[in-house]
Design an enzyme around this catalytic site. Sequence first.
Site, PDB file in Angstrom:
ATOM      1  N   THR A  55       0.837  -1.202   0.000  1.00 43.85           N
ATOM      2  CA  THR A  55       0.000   0.000   0.000  1.00 43.85           C
ATOM      3  C   THR A  55       0.870   1.250   0.000  1.00 43.85           C
ATOM      4  OG1 THR A  55      -1.599  -1.299   1.240  1.00 43.85           O
ATOM      5  CG2 THR A  55      -1.998   1.068   1.106  1.00 43.85           C
ATOM      6  N   ARG A 104      -2.396   5.027   7.191  1.00 46.28           N
ATOM      7  CA  ARG A 104      -2.700   3.695   7.748  1.00 46.28           C
ATOM      8  C   ARG A 104      -2.484   3.768   9.254  1.00 46.28           C
ATOM      9  NH1 ARG A 104      -0.594  -2.051   5.579  1.00 46.28           N
ATOM     10  NH2 ARG A 104      -2.299  -1.569   4.147  1.00 46.28           N
ATOM     11  N   HIS A 132     -10.386  -1.069   4.194  1.00 49.31           N
ATOM     12  CA  HIS A 132      -9.186  -0.824   3.381  1.00 49.31           C
ATOM     13  C   HIS A 132      -9.673  -0.505   1.967  1.00 49.31           C
ATOM     14  CE1 HIS A 132      -5.240  -0.952   1.803  1.00 49.31           C
ATOM     15  NE2 HIS A 132      -4.787  -2.086   2.319  1.00 49.31           N
TER      16      HIS A 132
HETATM   17  N1   CP Z   1      -2.557  -5.475   0.757  1.00 50.05           N
HETATM   18  C1   CP Z   1      -1.925  -4.721   1.669  1.00 50.05           C
HETATM   19  O1   CP Z   1      -2.529  -3.863   2.349  1.00 50.05           O
HETATM   20  O2   CP Z   1      -0.600  -4.993   1.761  1.00 50.05           O
HETATM   21  P1   CP Z   1       0.436  -4.221   2.706  1.00 50.05           P
HETATM   22  O3   CP Z   1       0.029  -4.504   4.135  1.00 50.05           O
HETATM   23  O4   CP Z   1       1.799  -4.755   2.346  1.00 50.05           O
HETATM   24  O5   CP Z   1       0.300  -2.745   2.418  1.00 50.05           O
END
Ligand code: CP
Length: 307
Positions: A55, A104, A132
Amino acid sequence: MLKGRNLIDPMDFTLEELEEVFQLADKIIENPAKYSKVCEGKLLATLFYEPSTRTRLSFEAAMLRLGGRVLGFSDANSSSVAKGESLGDTIRTVGCYADIIAIRHPKEGSARVASMYSQIPVINAGDGGHQHPTQTLTDLLTIRNVKGEFSNHVIGLCGDLKFGRTVHSLVKALSRYKNNKFILISPDELKIPDYIKEEILKKNNTEFEEVERLEDVIDQLDILYMTRVQKERFFNEAEYIRLKDSYILDAQKMRMAKEDMIILHPLPRVNEIATEIDSDPRAYYFKQAKFGMYVRMALISKLLGVC
Ligand code: CP
């Protein structure tokens, strides 16, 4: 009009607005050079209070490929959060420097709170076990490009449906389209939250069933969405260890699946998809990660009003 808006929840955009984002993503995929300077002079702030590979890096790659620049942190302890600064004060400060924020945070609802303090668009890059939405844009763009439509699918969601925020957001998004059926595959302890069943699936009259064994239903699926058991959300390590290998998709199980079933996974993967599956033409999870960059290019462009 998406200029100046936030994306906190998949339902924040109408179906027409989502289509606008996907159409722009398709144009960017077709001719990336045409969009390589549209964000010149713009700054994206990535505020990551939780670990990430896809992300954060796809947001940063997206902004750089649009000709913009990025700043931010991947570890909140390197910021003044470590000195006790509140989320609201951090957001107000970052708004003095950047044009758009991707955040995040481990706490559910934090992206919504951030948007309330922000003068610039805020994108939820994952809030705890809640939502998300940009992973959902990624998942939808992949489905659109591979399957051609968002309706008329049997979708198996498998693994940690309790804590898996990508699952919650995807169910919300796909239940807005016609004639989809969800098969929710999880152990009893990791079932999808009741609010998703009551407020989303039942309210939209979306067909669904809950089962425990992937083998019993894999032959019915058009899309299989595998998920990792979310270790970081467990209070009890022994419980995580007991549940972590509940599902392992391997070649034997794939022999029972349709020839045109596609396998999606938001990643990171732990053990739930055997690496022998990676060369199966039905495995789309790394292509999906690439779609994630293109759809974030489209989203940033739309929220900044440059395309
Ligand atoms: N799909 C996803 O959110 O991956 P990451 O946690 O690596 O960002």
